[in-house]
Write a protein that holds these residues in place. Sequence first.
Motif, PDB file in Angstrom:
ATOM      1  N   HIS A 101       0.851  -1.096   0.058  1.00 11.99           N
ATOM      2  CA  HIS A 101       0.337  -0.020   0.022  1.00 11.99           C
ATOM      3  C   HIS A 101       0.792   1.260   0.005  1.00 11.99           C
ATOM      4  O   HIS A 101       1.925   1.429   0.983  1.00 11.99           O
ATOM      5  N   VAL A 102       0.121   1.903  -0.720  1.00  9.72           N
ATOM      6  CA  VAL A 102       1.062   3.593  -1.256  1.00  9.72           C
ATOM      7  C   VAL A 102       0.300   4.381  -0.783  1.00  9.72           C
ATOM      8  O   VAL A 102      -0.999   4.436  -1.112  1.00  9.72           O
ATOM      9  N   VAL A 103       0.882   5.578   0.393  1.00  9.27           N
ATOM     10  CA  VAL A 103      -0.529   6.984   0.873  1.00  9.27           C
ATOM     11  C   VAL A 103       0.757   7.626   1.093  1.00  9.27           C
ATOM     12  O   VAL A 103       1.890   7.687   1.143  1.00  9.27           O
ATOM     13  N   ASP A 104      -0.098   9.221   1.158  1.00  9.83           N
ATOM     14  CA  ASP A 104       0.586  10.145   1.311  1.00  9.83           C
ATOM     15  C   ASP A 104      -0.127  10.711   2.292  1.00  9.83           C
ATOM     16  O   ASP A 104      -1.700  10.350   2.537  1.00  9.83           O
ATOM     17  N   HIS A 105       0.352  11.538   3.047  1.00  8.02           N
ATOM     18  CA  HIS A 105       0.055  12.182   4.001  1.00  8.02           C
ATOM     19  C   HIS A 105       0.632  14.084   4.121  1.00  8.02           C
ATOM     20  O   HIS A 105       1.703  14.447   4.113  1.00  8.02           O
ATOM     21  N   PRO A 106      -0.445  14.362   3.586  1.00  8.47           N
ATOM     22  CA  PRO A 106       0.480  16.150   3.912  1.00  8.47           C
ATOM     23  C   PRO A 106       0.717  17.157   4.886  1.00  8.47           C
ATOM     24  O   PRO A 106      -0.993  16.396   6.068  1.00  8.47           O
ATOM     25  N   CYS A 107       0.895  17.334   5.504  1.00  3.67           N
ATOM     26  CA  CYS A 107       1.504  17.768   6.955  1.00  3.67           C
ATOM     27  C   CYS A 107       2.086  19.313   6.943  1.00  3.67           C
ATOM     28  O   CYS A 107       3.031  19.169   6.422  1.00  3.67           O
ATOM     29  N   ALA A 108       1.315  20.591   7.161  1.00  2.23           N
ATOM     30  CA  ALA A 108       2.247  21.481   6.903  1.00  2.23           C
ATOM     31  C   ALA A 108       2.730  21.871   5.426  1.00  2.23           C
ATOM     32  O   ALA A 108       1.859  21.337   4.661  1.00  2.23           O
ATOM     33  N   ALA A 109       3.884  21.980   5.381  1.00  2.00           N
ATOM     34  CA  ALA A 109       4.142  22.683   4.602  1.00  2.00           C
ATOM     35  C   ALA A 109       4.973  21.011   3.972  1.00  2.00           C
ATOM     36  O   ALA A 109       5.869  20.737   2.750  1.00  2.00           O
ATOM     37  N   ASP A 110       4.828  20.358   4.647  1.00  2.00           N
ATOM     38  CA  ASP A 110       5.889  18.563   4.651  1.00  2.00           C
ATOM     39  C   ASP A 110       4.778  17.459   3.599  1.00  2.00           C
ATOM     40  O   ASP A 110       3.800  17.653   4.083  1.00  2.00           O
ATOM     41  N   LEU A 111       5.284  17.215   2.782  1.00  2.00           N
ATOM     42  CA  LEU A 111       4.968  15.323   2.890  1.00  2.00           C
ATOM     43  C   LEU A 111       5.025  14.451   2.869  1.00  2.00           C
ATOM     44  O   LEU A 111       6.441  14.447   1.793  1.00  2.00           O
ATOM     45  N   TYR A 112       4.561  13.906   3.295  1.00  2.00           N
ATOM     46  CA  TYR A 112       4.639  12.742   4.101  1.00  2.00           C
ATOM     47  C   TYR A 112       4.523  11.303   3.311  1.00  2.00           C
ATOM     48  O   TYR A 112       3.197  11.046   2.777  1.00  2.00           O
ATOM     49  N   ARG A 113       5.166  10.711   2.758  1.00  2.00           N
ATOM     50  CA  ARG A 113       4.938   9.384   1.186  1.00  2.00           C
ATOM     51  C   ARG A 113       4.856   7.451   2.294  1.00  2.00           C
ATOM     52  O   ARG A 113       6.086   8.132   2.273  1.00  2.00           O
ATOM     53  N   GLY A 114       4.226   6.852   2.253  1.00  2.00           N
ATOM     54  CA  GLY A 114       4.213   5.859   2.902  1.00  2.00           C
ATOM     55  C   GLY A 114       4.371   4.838   2.110  1.00  2.00           C
ATOM     56  O   GLY A 114       3.334   4.350   1.375  1.00  2.00           O
ATOM     57  N   GLU A 115       4.781   3.607   2.018  1.00  9.65           N
ATOM     58  CA  GLU A 115       5.324   2.533   1.035  1.00  9.65           C
ATOM     59  C   GLU A 115       4.862   1.797   2.770  1.00  9.65           C
ATOM     60  O   GLU A 115       6.039   1.432   2.977  1.00  9.65           O
ATOM     61  N   PHE A 116       3.759   0.615   2.331  1.00 11.44           N
ATOM     62  CA  PHE A 116       3.739  -0.251   3.547  1.00 11.44           C
ATOM     63  C   PHE A 116       3.737  -1.637   2.440  1.00 11.44           C
ATOM     64  O   PHE A 116       2.812  -1.715   1.670  1.00 11.44           O
ATOM     65  N   THR A 117       4.514  -2.537   2.779  1.00 10.90           N
ATOM     66  CA  THR A 117       5.221  -4.394   2.316  1.00 10.90           C
ATOM     67  C   THR A 117       4.732  -5.419   3.612  1.00 10.90           C
ATOM     68  O   THR A 117       5.810  -4.639   4.691  1.00 10.90           O
ATOM     69  N   VAL A 118       4.102  -6.263   2.633  1.00  9.28           N
ATOM     70  CA  VAL A 118       4.085  -7.260   3.290  1.00  9.28           C
ATOM     71  C   VAL A 118       4.738  -8.487   3.466  1.00  9.28           C
ATOM     72  O   VAL A 118       4.610  -8.747   2.333  1.00  9.28           O
ATOM     73  N   ARG A 119       5.885  -9.054   4.157  1.00 12.09           N
ATOM     74  CA  ARG A 119       6.895  -9.608   3.697  1.00 12.09           C
ATOM     75  C   ARG A 119       6.117 -11.300   4.101  1.00 12.09           C
ATOM     76  O   ARG A 119       6.129 -12.072   3.350  1.00 12.09           O
ATOM     77  N   ASP A 120       5.248 -11.063   4.636  1.00  9.94           N
ATOM     78  CA  ASP A 120       5.178 -12.546   4.830  1.00  9.94           C
ATOM     79  C   ASP A 120       4.266 -12.537   6.327  1.00  9.94           C
ATOM     80  O   ASP A 120       3.993 -11.315   6.611  1.00  9.94           O
TER      81      ASP A 120
END
Length: 158
Positions: A101-120
């Motif tokens: 899963h990939v998600v973006d979270h804007p926080c004030a002037a910053d952008l947080y882009r998260g990538e979640f990976t389940v290995r097992d």
Amino acid sequence: MGGLWPVPDVLAYLAGRWRTRRSVRDLASGAEGRFEGTTAFDALAGGGLLSRESGAFTWQGVTRPAERTLRYEPGAAPGTADVRFADGRPFHGLDLTSGHHVVDHPCAADLYRGEFTVRDGNHWRTVWRVGGPAKDLLLTTDYTREALDTQGPPNDRP
């Protein structure tokens, strides 16, 4: 990266205790830090999980206690979650039905882009890239189900 592990129910998968190891890199300065600790996902009354991360964060040679609390509530689609900060503000959605899963979270002037990976069934990873006027960070966190740490590798079990 290896194969992805589809998760039909993210809340059921996350429930329990996880060993947590995070590397933090400031891509602008080259500074590096690390977090080591645990994350406990405990049931919330009414459904969902309370995620409590605690451990030690080392940055520029100084180690300090660190903690974070998030709420994982049932999402709109079956098996998904809505992740919220401890005070209830929305953070991001989470759908691991494909194992990724990939998600973006804007926080004030910053952008947080998260990538979640389940290995097992017992290992998952998050990679957050944080960019903005004052931040250029890469945070990589590996989670290992804690029960594995206390029992040793599967080949050592009777």
